[in-house]
Design a protein around this motif. Structure first.
Motif, short mmCIF file in Angstrom:
data_model
loop_
_atom_site.label_atom_id
_atom_site.label_comp_id
_atom_site.label_asym_id
_atom_site.label_seq_id
_atom_site.Cartn_x
_atom_site.Cartn_y
_atom_site.Cartn_z
N ALA A 251 35.51 62.66 61.47
CA ALA A 251 36.78 63.37 61.27
C ALA A 251 37.47 63.69 62.59
O ALA A 251 38.69 63.57 62.70
CB ALA A 251 36.52 64.66 60.50
N GLY B 39 36.73 56.46 51.97
CA GLY B 39 35.84 57.55 52.38
C GLY B 39 34.58 57.56 51.52
O GLY B 39 34.30 56.62 50.76
N HIS C 183 32.62 63.10 50.58
CA HIS C 183 32.30 64.28 51.38
C HIS C 183 32.06 63.89 52.84
O HIS C 183 31.71 62.74 53.13
CB HIS C 183 31.01 64.96 50.88
CG HIS C 183 31.21 65.85 49.69
ND1 HIS C 183 30.20 66.09 48.78
CD2 HIS C 183 32.28 66.54 49.25
CE1 HIS C 183 30.65 66.91 47.84
NE2 HIS C 183 31.92 67.19 48.10
N ARG C 184 32.22 64.86 53.70
CA ARG C 184 31.71 64.78 55.07
C ARG C 184 30.56 65.76 55.17
O ARG C 184 30.56 66.80 54.48
CB ARG C 184 32.80 65.14 56.08
CG ARG C 184 33.97 64.16 56.10
CD ARG C 184 34.95 64.55 57.20
NE ARG C 184 36.06 63.60 57.28
CZ ARG C 184 35.97 62.40 57.85
NH1 ARG C 184 34.83 62.01 58.40
NH2 ARG C 184 37.01 61.60 57.91
N GLU D 58 32.01 69.06 53.30
CA GLU D 58 33.46 69.26 53.19
C GLU D 58 34.04 68.07 52.46
O GLU D 58 33.62 66.93 52.69
CB GLU D 58 34.10 69.35 54.58
CG GLU D 58 33.90 70.69 55.24
CD GLU D 58 34.72 70.84 56.52
OE1 GLU D 58 35.58 69.96 56.80
OE2 GLU D 58 34.50 71.82 57.24
N PRO D 59 35.04 68.29 51.59
CA PRO D 59 35.69 67.17 50.93
C PRO D 59 36.26 66.21 51.96
O PRO D 59 36.78 66.65 52.99
CB PRO D 59 36.79 67.81 50.08
CG PRO D 59 36.43 69.25 49.99
CD PRO D 59 35.61 69.58 51.21
N PHE D 60 36.17 64.92 51.69
CA PHE D 60 36.70 63.91 52.61
C PHE D 60 38.23 63.97 52.62
O PHE D 60 38.88 64.03 51.58
CB PHE D 60 36.28 62.51 52.16
CG PHE D 60 36.95 61.40 52.93
CD1 PHE D 60 36.45 60.99 54.16
CD2 PHE D 60 38.09 60.78 52.44
CE1 PHE D 60 37.07 59.98 54.88
CE2 PHE D 60 38.71 59.75 53.15
CZ PHE D 60 38.19 59.36 54.37
N THR D 61 38.78 63.98 53.84
CA THR D 61 40.22 63.72 53.97
C THR D 61 40.37 62.60 54.99
O THR D 61 39.60 62.53 55.95
CB THR D 61 40.98 64.98 54.46
OG1 THR D 61 40.33 65.49 55.61
CG2 THR D 61 41.02 66.05 53.38
N ALA D 62 41.32 61.74 54.78
CA ALA D 62 41.48 60.58 55.65
C ALA D 62 41.69 61.02 57.09
O ALA D 62 42.33 62.03 57.34
CB ALA D 62 42.65 59.73 55.18
N THR D 63 41.14 60.26 58.04
CA THR D 63 41.35 60.57 59.45
C THR D 63 42.81 60.30 59.80
O THR D 63 43.44 59.43 59.22
CB THR D 63 40.43 59.73 60.33
OG1 THR D 63 40.48 58.39 59.90
CG2 THR D 63 39.01 60.23 60.28
#
Ligand SMILES: O=P(O)(O)OC[C@H]1O[C@](O)(CO)[C@@H](O)[C@@H]1O
Ligand SMILES: [Fe+2]
Length: 194
Positions: free
Chosen positions: A42, A172, A175-176, A188-193
């Protein structure tokens, strides 16, 4: 005998050391450095700093001589070294099998986890020595070292399953996984980089 594109190899005995991640006889050994994990962590600035600061090895994959060919069941031992990028644990790139088929992982040493994602539902399996993590067909999978020592696991997978890394870059893994309080990882929920 079915008409395989590659003739099956002969029966063989393979010994392995779960404490060092080596196999004998040995096939290809793959090293993935921080620079090979572009676009996956991230914190891009922290990832760039790690690449500039010696580009450390994140994981190695030691394979047996069994080839990735139709009908075969190749095996490999992956060793993920401990560490984080701005708190996000060291991990494998992660992939989908373009030819959807199952796979098994067996924990050998250290502690980690198996993150699975079918495009909608993230799942997590805690991995430790003696634990089998089962990956059903259609689930992308990534391994994470959640401890302070190398995490090692044996993978056994169909030789024609293939590796699609682009799917994980695009979708993704749901999760991260970050260092949390004590031994429990924080998700943490994945959000695009960016
Ligand atoms: O292929 P990745 O996502 O880099 O992860 C490495 C691990 O996954 C495998 O590709 C098997 O799924 C092995 O080669 C190794 O166990
Ligand atoms: Fe796989």
């Amino acid at each position: 005998m079915p008409p395989f594109a590659t003739p099956p190899i002969s029966p063989l005995s393979i010994t392995f050391d779960g404490q060092t991640g080596t196999m004998s006889p040995e096939g290809p050994v793959l090293t993935r450095r921080m620079s090979d994990l572009a676009g996956l962590f991230a914190d891009t600035a922290a990832w760039e700093a790690a690449v500039a600061d010696g580009d450390p090895v994140v994981y190695q994959v030691a394979s047996s001589p069994v080839p990735e060919a139709e009908g075969e069941l190749p095996q490999s031992i992956t060793t993920i070294l401990p560490g984080t990028v701005a708190g996000e644990f060291h991990m494998t790139k992660g992939h989908q099998h373009p030819n959807p088929q199952g796979e098994i992982y067996l924990g050998l040493s250290g502690t980690g986890g198996l993150l699975l994602f079918d495009g909608e539902r993230p799942q997590w399996i805690d991995m430790a020595p003696g634990v089998i993590g089962y990956i059903p067909p259609g689930w992308a999978h990534r391994s994470v070292n959640t401890g302070d020592e190398p995490y090692r696991f044996l993978a056994v997978y169909p030789g024609n399953a293939g590796h699609d890394y682009g799917w994980v870059l695009a979708n993704g893994m749901g999760h991260r996984v970050y260092r949390g309080e004590g031994a429990t990882p924080r998700f943490e929920p994945f959000t695009a980089t960016p």
